[in-house]
Design a protein around this motif. Structure first.
Motif, PDB file in Angstrom:
ATOM      1  N   LYS A 131     -13.431   2.572   7.083  1.00 46.68           N
ATOM      2  CA  LYS A 131     -14.253   3.261   6.170  1.00 46.68           C
ATOM      3  C   LYS A 131     -15.562   3.074   6.213  1.00 46.68           C
ATOM      4  CE  LYS A 131     -10.200   3.434   3.315  1.00 46.68           C
ATOM      5  NZ  LYS A 131      -9.515   2.851   4.338  1.00 46.68           N
ATOM      6  N   ASN A 185      -4.338  -0.235   5.308  1.00 45.27           N
ATOM      7  CA  ASN A 185      -5.399  -0.109   4.754  1.00 45.27           C
ATOM      8  C   ASN A 185      -5.735   1.265   4.333  1.00 45.27           C
ATOM      9  OD1 ASN A 185      -6.189  -2.774   4.410  1.00 45.27           O
ATOM     10  ND2 ASN A 185      -6.985  -2.973   6.411  1.00 45.27           N
ATOM     11  N   GLU A 187       0.786  -1.221   0.101  1.00 43.52           N
ATOM     12  CA  GLU A 187      -0.003   0.071  -0.122  1.00 43.52           C
ATOM     13  C   GLU A 187       0.848   1.261   0.022  1.00 43.52           C
ATOM     14  OE1 GLU A 187      -3.185  -2.218   2.751  1.00 43.52           O
ATOM     15  OE2 GLU A 187      -2.362  -0.577   3.515  1.00 43.52           O
ATOM     16  N   ASP A 207      -9.206  -6.532   5.834  1.00 45.87           N
ATOM     17  CA  ASP A 207     -10.285  -5.464   5.202  1.00 45.87           C
ATOM     18  C   ASP A 207     -11.547  -5.409   5.967  1.00 45.87           C
ATOM     19  OD1 ASP A 207      -8.439  -5.140   3.148  1.00 45.87           O
ATOM     20  OD2 ASP A 207      -9.329  -6.698   1.684  1.00 45.87           O
ATOM     21  N   PRO A 252      -5.243   2.169  -1.299  1.00 47.01           N
ATOM     22  CA  PRO A 252      -5.487   0.831  -1.923  1.00 47.01           C
ATOM     23  C   PRO A 252      -3.838   0.300  -2.694  1.00 47.01           C
ATOM     24  CG  PRO A 252      -6.135   2.793  -3.416  1.00 47.01           C
ATOM     25  CD  PRO A 252      -5.719   3.516  -2.088  1.00 47.01           C
ATOM     26  N   SER A 300       2.342   1.696  -3.499  1.00 39.80           N
ATOM     27  CA  SER A 300       1.240   2.089  -4.477  1.00 39.80           C
ATOM     28  C   SER A 300       1.214   3.812  -4.500  1.00 39.80           C
ATOM     29  CB  SER A 300       0.043   1.313  -4.313  1.00 39.80           C
ATOM     30  OG  SER A 300       0.401   0.112  -4.415  1.00 39.80           O
ATOM     31  N   ILE A 359     -11.824  -1.855   5.913  1.00 42.84           N
ATOM     32  CA  ILE A 359     -13.140  -1.276   5.058  1.00 42.84           C
ATOM     33  C   ILE A 359     -14.324  -1.385   5.805  1.00 42.84           C
ATOM     34  CG2 ILE A 359     -14.317  -1.666   2.927  1.00 42.84           C
ATOM     35  CD1 ILE A 359     -11.460  -2.810   1.789  1.00 42.84           C
TER      36      ILE A 359
END
Ligand code: FAD
Length: 322
Positions: free
Chosen positions: A283, A161, A22, A205, A164, A25, A262
């Motif tokens: 999230k 997390n 993560e 997640d 993405p 990225s 998430i």
């Protein structure tokens, strides 16, 4: 002078932690905006084979420091190696996952390098040529944006997390470096791995968590069944841990683990500020509580006012139908 955005590639037992992918990225975007290269630092024993996967997530270069003494994480050994590399190559930023290892290592390396450290970040962007981090304060009651223009390197730990993962599909240059392990004052004598089919709490997640409303250890089975239906990890409030219903390693909160899944399903948890400190950046928060005045509903995206022993099995059955 721009010398690179570095990501500490955390690995355990030869597996790179997802948070490292993560960070790479998102680090790719930061590095491109600043016109710097993105590098990963891979430390351990026989870990060179993992370098290719770091290129796949955006690293231009992977520094590999291998030594038999680095098989298990030790504060001294890893700090000596990482601090030494940073002194040698002088990157402009060093990012680590906000994990048990990342937190420990970041604090030690920052101290060794006499630089600052932004901990527990939940966002990262570039503004006016600086990396600006978002981080919660006062158990999430205040969200601040912070940058440290004069610090070299800029150091931050970022919650799993938060970003993405984005595959980059390119080969990274692998640079094998000397691992200056130095004096290691503590030895790891034995590693006992808990066998579990469920995802690790800080990387999951989805998490299904239980509190005092579970009423006893045997009732966690109800949560486990829901967790297994959706591939979630199981968590707990401190009240459940203190009661001896579940091990401390499952505790979420200020004195437990910080999670950023998430989906977080809080069952029989009132929403004390110390619990929210560990999960409020999830999230989507679903709360199941029979008290409609419970504080957890203030942070919940979806609230179910019900007895959890009715709602959780019903939820599981409905999900199974999908
Ligand atoms: P309670 O506050 O007792 O809430 C239980 C909830 O369950 C209630 O809202 C009730 O309505 C509901 N309920 C009961 N039965 C049912 C049912 N059948 N169906 C549905 N709902 C039901 N806490 C943490 O969690 N993590 C931490 O890391 C942490 N660190 C702390 C650090 C410090 C320094 C201090 C002082 C405290 C810390 N705490 C922590 C403790 C925290 O203050 C709370 O005491 C704790 O979070 C309460 O846990 P709980 O919500 O499970 O229990």
């Amino acid at each position: 002078m721009a010398k690179g955005i570095w990501v500490f590639a955390e690995q355990l037992g030869g597996q790179i932690k997802k948070v490292s992918f993560e960070l790479l990225s998102e680090g790719r975007k930061v590095a491109d905006t600043l016109g710097e290269e993105l590098c990963a630092v891979l430390v351990g024993k026989d870990v060179a084979g993992l370098a290719a996967s770091l290129g796949e997530y955006g690293a231009d270069k992977v520094y590999v420091a291998e030594n038999a003494a680095l098989e298990n994480y030790t504060t001294d050994g890893y700090t000596n190696v990482v601090a030494d590399l940073v002194k040698q190559y002088e990157p402009s930023a060093l990012l680590l996952g906000c994990t048990v290892t990342g937190r420990d290592l970041a604090a030690q390396v920052a101290q060794r390098l006499e630089t600052g450290l932004l901990t527990d970040c939940i966002g990262m962007e570039v503004a006016d040529g600086q990396i600006v981090f978002t981080r919660p304060l006062y158990a999430g009651k205040v969200i601040v944006k912070a940058s440290v223009p004069d610090a070299r390197p800029v150091m931050a730990t970022i919650r799993p997390n938060t970003f993405p993962v984005a595959s980059n599909a390119k080969a990274a240059e692998v640079v094998t470096v000397d691992a200056n392990v130095g004096e290691v004052r503590a030895a790891v004598k034995e590693v006992i791995r808990v066998a579990s089919e469920r995802p690790e709490l800080t990387e999951a997640d989805a998490i299904v968590s239980g509190g005092r409303g579970m009423k006893g250890p045997e009732n966690f089975k109800v949560l486990e069944e829901l967790a297994d239906t959706i591939g979630a990890a199981v968590g707990a409030s401190r009240a459940a841990v203190d009661a001896g219903w579940i091990a401390q390693s499952f505790q979420v909160g200020q004195t437990g683990k910080t999670v950023s899944p998430i989906l977080y399903v809080a069952c029989g948890i009132s929403g004390a500020i110390q619990h929210l400190a560990g999960m409020s950046s999830a999230k989507c928060i679903v709360a199941i509580n029979k008290d409609e005045e419970a504080n957890i509903f203030k942070v919940a995206d979806y609230g179910i006012v019900a007895d959890l022993f009715d709602a959780v099995p019903a939820l599981k059955e409905e999900i199974k139908k999908v």
